[in-house]
Write an enzyme that holds these catalytic residues in place. Structure first.
Site, PDB file in Angstrom:
ATOM      1  CB  VAL A  32      31.674  34.832  41.213  1.00  0.00           C
ATOM      2  CG1 VAL A  32      33.107  35.310  41.401  1.00  0.00           C
ATOM      3  CG2 VAL A  32      31.160  34.200  42.493  1.00  0.00           C
ATOM      4  CG  ASP A  33      32.507  36.365  34.813  1.00  0.00           C
ATOM      5  OD1 ASP A  33      33.529  37.057  34.968  1.00  0.00           O
ATOM      6  OD2 ASP A  33      32.148  35.939  33.707  1.00  0.00           O
ATOM      7  CB  SER A 121      31.758  24.485  38.823  1.00  0.00           C
ATOM      8  OG  SER A 121      32.565  24.712  37.696  1.00  0.00           O
ATOM      9  N   GLY A 123      27.592  27.538  41.319  1.00  0.00           N
ATOM     10  CA  GLY A 123      26.449  28.423  41.118  1.00  0.00           C
ATOM     11  C   GLY A 123      25.644  27.965  39.919  1.00  0.00           C
TER      12      GLY A 123
END
Length: 170
Positions: A32-33, A121, A123
């Site tokens: 996601v980041d 958290s 993933g």
């Protein structure tokens, strides 16, 4: 507050704020980041670098949250939060709960009406999906906030199914 589930890409959500499951460096990463930084463009990274140069020289602590512009995303803000790495031998659920509470606190400070959350958290940080869903939905439901809609945006079918089981939505 309305809670909804979406199977899709969080970077495509037209909401006031998107929550980024960030790493403590705030400088991008995987999952996601990385997707938020890539699609949002250099404006997000520029603001993250400024945060690192001022308040968060050592990085953003686990369980905390901070906002930046959303750059080129169809949102106004990105709220970065650092989730804990799952540990079968140490209970870190308080830190994961804090990610959602702190994100909503920041959202309230910004006047956010709609917010999109990933499964923080769950993933690469290894949190079991069913437990991540239980903590996420339960915490958001129990947190007092001015946010009118919290949307959980799940990229994978297993994540969507886990959140659907916990949320009890039609």
């Amino acid at each position: 507050m309305k809670i909804s589930l979406v199977r899709g890409d969080i970077t495509e959500q037209a909401v006031d704020a998107v929550v980024n499951a960030a790493n403590s460096s705030l400088l991008g990463g995987g999952g996601v980041d990385g997707a938020i930084h890539r699609r949002g463009g250099p404006e997000i990274l520029d603001e993250c670098r400024k945060l690192r140069a001022s308040h968060y020289g050592g990085g953003l602590p686990t369980g905390q949250a901070v906002a930046t512009t959303a750059g080129r995303l169809p949102a106004r803000w990105v709220i970065h939060t650092v989730g804990p790495v799952y540990s079968p031998s140490e209970d870190r659920s308080g830190q994961l709960i804090s990610c959602y509470r702190e994100s909503l606190r920041v959202a309230d400070e910004l006047g956010v009406g709609t917010i999109a959350f990933p499964a923080v958290s769950a993933g690469i940080y290894g949190w079991p999906m069913d437990d991540a869903a239980r903590i996420a939905v339960g915490t958001v439901r129990a947190t007092s906030t001015q946010v009118v809609e919290a949307r959980f945006v799940l990229f994978a079918d297993d994540a969507y199914a886990a959140f659907e089981r916990v949320a009890g939505l039609p």
